[in-house]
Each structure stands twice: as C-alpha cells, then as structure tokens.
Scaffold this motif. Structure first.
Motif, PDB file in Angstrom:
ATOM      1  N   LEU A   1      35.535  46.435  45.502  1.00  0.00           N
ATOM      2  CA  LEU A   1      34.391  45.613  45.098  1.00  0.00           C
ATOM      3  C   LEU A   1      34.454  44.297  45.848  1.00  0.00           C
ATOM      4  O   LEU A   1      35.534  43.742  46.055  1.00  0.00           O
ATOM      5  N   ALA A   2      33.295  43.794  46.220  1.00  0.00           N
ATOM      6  CA  ALA A   2      33.215  42.512  46.926  1.00  0.00           C
ATOM      7  C   ALA A   2      32.641  41.456  45.997  1.00  0.00           C
ATOM      8  O   ALA A   2      31.722  41.733  45.216  1.00  0.00           O
ATOM      9  N   ASP A   3      33.210  40.266  46.090  1.00  0.00           N
ATOM     10  CA  ASP A   3      32.675  39.134  45.343  1.00  0.00           C
ATOM     11  C   ASP A   3      31.216  38.967  45.748  1.00  0.00           C
ATOM     12  O   ASP A   3      30.907  38.905  46.940  1.00  0.00           O
ATOM     13  N   PRO A   4      30.285  38.901  44.793  1.00  0.00           N
ATOM     14  CA  PRO A   4      28.859  38.850  45.152  1.00  0.00           C
ATOM     15  C   PRO A   4      28.442  37.539  45.811  1.00  0.00           C
ATOM     16  O   PRO A   4      27.371  37.469  46.408  1.00  0.00           O
ATOM     17  N   PHE A   5      29.279  36.528  45.729  1.00  0.00           N
ATOM     18  CA  PHE A   5      28.928  35.230  46.296  1.00  0.00           C
ATOM     19  C   PHE A   5      29.549  35.005  47.666  1.00  0.00           C
ATOM     20  O   PHE A   5      28.936  34.404  48.535  1.00  0.00           O
ATOM     21  N   THR A   6      30.783  35.518  47.851  1.00  0.00           N
ATOM     22  CA  THR A   6      31.483  35.270  49.108  1.00  0.00           C
ATOM     23  C   THR A   6      31.567  36.501  50.004  1.00  0.00           C
ATOM     24  O   THR A   6      31.821  36.375  51.194  1.00  0.00           O
ATOM     25  N   GLY A   7      31.411  37.672  49.407  1.00  0.00           N
ATOM     26  CA  GLY A   7      31.563  38.909  50.167  1.00  0.00           C
ATOM     27  C   GLY A   7      33.015  39.310  50.377  1.00  0.00           C
ATOM     28  O   GLY A   7      33.294  40.348  50.953  1.00  0.00           O
ATOM     29  N   GLN A   8      33.933  38.504  49.887  1.00  0.00           N
ATOM     30  CA  GLN A   8      35.358  38.797  50.016  1.00  0.00           C
ATOM     31  C   GLN A   8      35.769  39.819  48.958  1.00  0.00           C
ATOM     32  O   GLN A   8      35.137  39.925  47.908  1.00  0.00           O
ATOM     33  N   PRO A   9      36.866  40.567  49.212  1.00  0.00           N
ATOM     34  CA  PRO A   9      37.334  41.524  48.210  1.00  0.00           C
ATOM     35  C   PRO A   9      37.570  40.827  46.872  1.00  0.00           C
ATOM     36  O   PRO A   9      38.153  39.746  46.812  1.00  0.00           O
ATOM     37  N   ALA A  10      37.130  41.474  45.805  1.00  0.00           N
ATOM     38  CA  ALA A  10      37.230  40.899  44.462  1.00  0.00           C
ATOM     39  C   ALA A  10      38.549  41.248  43.776  1.00  0.00           C
ATOM     40  O   ALA A  10      38.797  40.791  42.666  1.00  0.00           O
ATOM     41  N   GLY A  11      39.377  42.069  44.422  1.00  0.00           N
ATOM     42  CA  GLY A  11      40.649  42.453  43.812  1.00  0.00           C
ATOM     43  C   GLY A  11      40.533  43.626  42.871  1.00  0.00           C
ATOM     44  O   GLY A  11      41.437  43.880  42.079  1.00  0.00           O
ATOM     45  N   ILE A  12      39.430  44.348  42.944  1.00  0.00           N
ATOM     46  CA  ILE A  12      39.203  45.530  42.113  1.00  0.00           C
ATOM     47  C   ILE A  12      38.915  46.700  43.041  1.00  0.00           C
ATOM     48  O   ILE A  12      38.010  46.623  43.873  1.00  0.00           O
ATOM     49  N   ARG A  13      39.709  47.754  42.902  1.00  0.00           N
ATOM     50  CA  ARG A  13      39.524  48.954  43.726  1.00  0.00           C
ATOM     51  C   ARG A  13      39.163  50.118  42.830  1.00  0.00           C
ATOM     52  O   ARG A  13      39.755  50.303  41.764  1.00  0.00           O
ATOM     53  N   LEU A  14      38.202  50.913  43.298  1.00  0.00           N
ATOM     54  CA  LEU A  14      37.759  52.100  42.567  1.00  0.00           C
ATOM     55  C   LEU A  14      37.822  53.303  43.495  1.00  0.00           C
ATOM     56  O   LEU A  14      37.419  53.214  44.652  1.00  0.00           O
ATOM     57  N   ARG A  15      38.307  54.421  42.982  1.00  0.00           N
ATOM     58  CA  ARG A  15      38.262  55.680  43.741  1.00  0.00           C
ATOM     59  C   ARG A  15      37.035  56.420  43.247  1.00  0.00           C
ATOM     60  O   ARG A  15      36.927  56.761  42.069  1.00  0.00           O
ATOM     61  N   ILE A  16      36.102  56.655  44.174  1.00  0.00           N
ATOM     62  CA  ILE A  16      34.789  57.179  43.811  1.00  0.00           C
ATOM     63  C   ILE A  16      34.562  58.527  44.490  1.00  0.00           C
ATOM     64  O   ILE A  16      34.820  58.683  45.686  1.00  0.00           O
ATOM     65  N   ALA A  17      34.058  59.478  43.725  1.00  0.00           N
ATOM     66  CA  ALA A  17      33.719  60.801  44.257  1.00  0.00           C
ATOM     67  C   ALA A  17      32.436  60.710  45.084  1.00  0.00           C
ATOM     68  O   ALA A  17      31.544  59.918  44.780  1.00  0.00           O
ATOM     69  N   GLY A  18      32.363  61.517  46.122  1.00  0.00           N
ATOM     70  CA  GLY A  18      31.214  61.493  47.025  1.00  0.00           C
ATOM     71  C   GLY A  18      29.988  62.196  46.473  1.00  0.00           C
ATOM     72  O   GLY A  18      30.065  62.955  45.499  1.00  0.00           O
ATOM     73  N   PRO A  19      28.844  61.956  47.119  1.00  0.00           N
ATOM     74  CA  PRO A  19      27.571  62.488  46.617  1.00  0.00           C
ATOM     75  C   PRO A  19      27.455  64.008  46.666  1.00  0.00           C
ATOM     76  O   PRO A  19      26.647  64.578  45.934  1.00  0.00           O
ATOM     77  N   ASP A  20      28.255  64.663  47.482  1.00  0.00           N
ATOM     78  CA  ASP A  20      28.206  66.126  47.572  1.00  0.00           C
ATOM     79  C   ASP A  20      29.341  66.787  46.802  1.00  0.00           C
ATOM     80  O   ASP A  20      29.551  67.998  46.913  1.00  0.00           O
ATOM     81  N   SER A  21      30.072  66.010  46.026  1.00  0.00           N
ATOM     82  CA  SER A  21      31.217  66.534  45.275  1.00  0.00           C
ATOM     83  C   SER A  21      30.760  67.263  44.019  1.00  0.00           C
ATOM     84  O   SER A  21      29.682  67.012  43.478  1.00  0.00           O
ATOM     85  N   ALA A  22      31.618  68.147  43.543  1.00  0.00           N
ATOM     86  CA  ALA A  22      31.357  68.810  42.267  1.00  0.00           C
ATOM     87  C   ALA A  22      31.352  67.780  41.138  1.00  0.00           C
ATOM     88  O   ALA A  22      30.608  67.924  40.166  1.00  0.00           O
ATOM     89  N   THR A  23      32.146  66.732  41.280  1.00  0.00           N
ATOM     90  CA  THR A  23      32.196  65.671  40.266  1.00  0.00           C
ATOM     91  C   THR A  23      30.830  65.027  40.086  1.00  0.00           C
ATOM     92  O   THR A  23      30.346  64.885  38.958  1.00  0.00           O
ATOM     93  N   GLN A  24      30.204  64.649  41.197  1.00  0.00           N
ATOM     94  CA  GLN A  24      28.871  64.048  41.073  1.00  0.00           C
ATOM     95  C   GLN A  24      27.849  65.077  40.613  1.00  0.00           C
ATOM     96  O   GLN A  24      26.922  64.745  39.874  1.00  0.00           O
ATOM     97  N   GLY A  25      28.007  66.321  41.008  1.00  0.00           N
ATOM     98  CA  GLY A  25      27.098  67.371  40.537  1.00  0.00           C
ATOM     99  C   GLY A  25      27.156  67.517  39.024  1.00  0.00           C
ATOM    100  O   GLY A  25      26.121  67.585  38.352  1.00  0.00           O
ATOM    101  N   ARG A  26      28.378  67.548  38.488  1.00  0.00           N
ATOM    102  CA  ARG A  26      28.534  67.644  37.024  1.00  0.00           C
ATOM    103  C   ARG A  26      27.972  66.395  36.339  1.00  0.00           C
ATOM    104  O   ARG A  26      27.366  66.493  35.268  1.00  0.00           O
ATOM    105  N   SER A  27      28.147  65.259  36.967  1.00  0.00           N
ATOM    106  CA  SER A  27      27.642  64.016  36.390  1.00  0.00           C
ATOM    107  C   SER A  27      26.115  64.029  36.304  1.00  0.00           C
ATOM    108  O   SER A  27      25.540  63.593  35.300  1.00  0.00           O
ATOM    109  N   ARG A  28      25.471  64.542  37.346  1.00  0.00           N
ATOM    110  CA  ARG A  28      24.003  64.634  37.324  1.00  0.00           C
ATOM    111  C   ARG A  28      23.527  65.578  36.218  1.00  0.00           C
ATOM    112  O   ARG A  28      22.540  65.293  35.523  1.00  0.00           O
ATOM    113  N   LEU A  29      24.212  66.706  36.051  1.00  0.00           N
ATOM    114  CA  LEU A  29      23.842  67.647  34.988  1.00  0.00           C
ATOM    115  C   LEU A  29      24.020  67.022  33.610  1.00  0.00           C
ATOM    116  O   LEU A  29      23.167  67.177  32.733  1.00  0.00           O
ATOM    117  N   LYS A  30      25.109  66.309  33.414  1.00  0.00           N
ATOM    118  CA  LYS A  30      25.356  65.652  32.133  1.00  0.00           C
ATOM    119  C   LYS A  30      24.307  64.572  31.877  1.00  0.00           C
ATOM    120  O   LYS A  30      23.873  64.379  30.739  1.00  0.00           O
TER     121      LYS A  30
END
Length: 128
Positions: A21-50
């Motif tokens: 995540l980037a600080d919305p004011f400076t654009g610098q890293p905010a110190g928060i990292r997220l591992r995110i599934a891609g748009p073609d993943s089964a994870t996102q597919g299940r999320s859309r169905l839910k």
C-alpha cells in the motif's frame, strides 16, 4: 500462447502477488503489504460468486438491495481476494482474518481503491 499457458497463469494467480500500500499523500510505501489473488484466479472467481449470493440474500421481496448491503457485499468480495498480509497495529502484528481485512478496507476509501486496482490489473500477475 497455448491453453496450458493460460491454465498455468490462472493457477499461478491463485498464489497471489505481494502489494505494498502507498501513502495516499506521499506515494511512499505505507508499511502494509497484502498478498492478493489475481483476476483470473479461482479465488477471485469464488469471490465473485459469493458476491452474487450475498446480493441475492440481501434483496427484498421486490428484488431491491440497499446501498448499505451492496457496499458490504463489495467490501467482503474484495477482502476475499486478500490471501495474506504484513500489517501492525500499535507495534504488534495483526492476525490475518477475513474480519480484519474487512476492517482495513473499511478504514479508508484510498485503501479500497489501491487494493481493487491492483487485484483487477492482470499486468500485476504476469507469469515469470
């Protein structure tokens, strides 16, 4: 590109990618990292169905869904795309859970916007 390339990429997207995540004011890293599934993943597919299921459950007898229920379902859907994280609160790691991811996403619209943009951009999930 062949079918096996497409299938392998979709499987790879299920493992996700780290996003800072980037600080919305400076654009610098905010110190928060997220591992995110891609748009073609089964994870996102299940999320859309839910998401569709949640909207159907929230509908009244005329089929209308309140704005509040739609927003809750949208945030839940986005949160389901987060697979892991590195985040602290008051100097302590925050346990990873769906409820805690929802809490982060509800904290600020800029967090939602960045996570949504990353999760939906296939360029972030190109196989090596």
């Amino acid at each position: 590109m062949q079918l096996n390339d497409i299938l392998a990429n979709a499987e790879d997207q299920d493992r996700g990618r780290w996003f800072d995540l980037a600080d919305p004011f400076t654009g610098q890293p905010a110190g928060i990292r997220l591992r995110i599934a891609g748009p073609d993943s089964a994870t996102q597919g299940r999320s859309r169905l839910k998401l569709v299921d949640e909207l159907a459950e929230a509908a009244d007898t005329d089929g209308r869904v309140s704005a509040e229920a739609r927003e809750r379902a949208r945030i839940n859907s986005l949160a389901r795309c987060v697979l892991a994280w590195e985040i602290e609160e008051e100097g302590q790691p925050v346990p990873f859970s769906h409820a805690n991811v929802v809490r982060l996403l509800r904290a600020a619209a800029w967090v939602q916007a960045q996570v949504d943009a990353f999760a939906g951009d296939r360029r972030n999930f190109r196989s090596a």
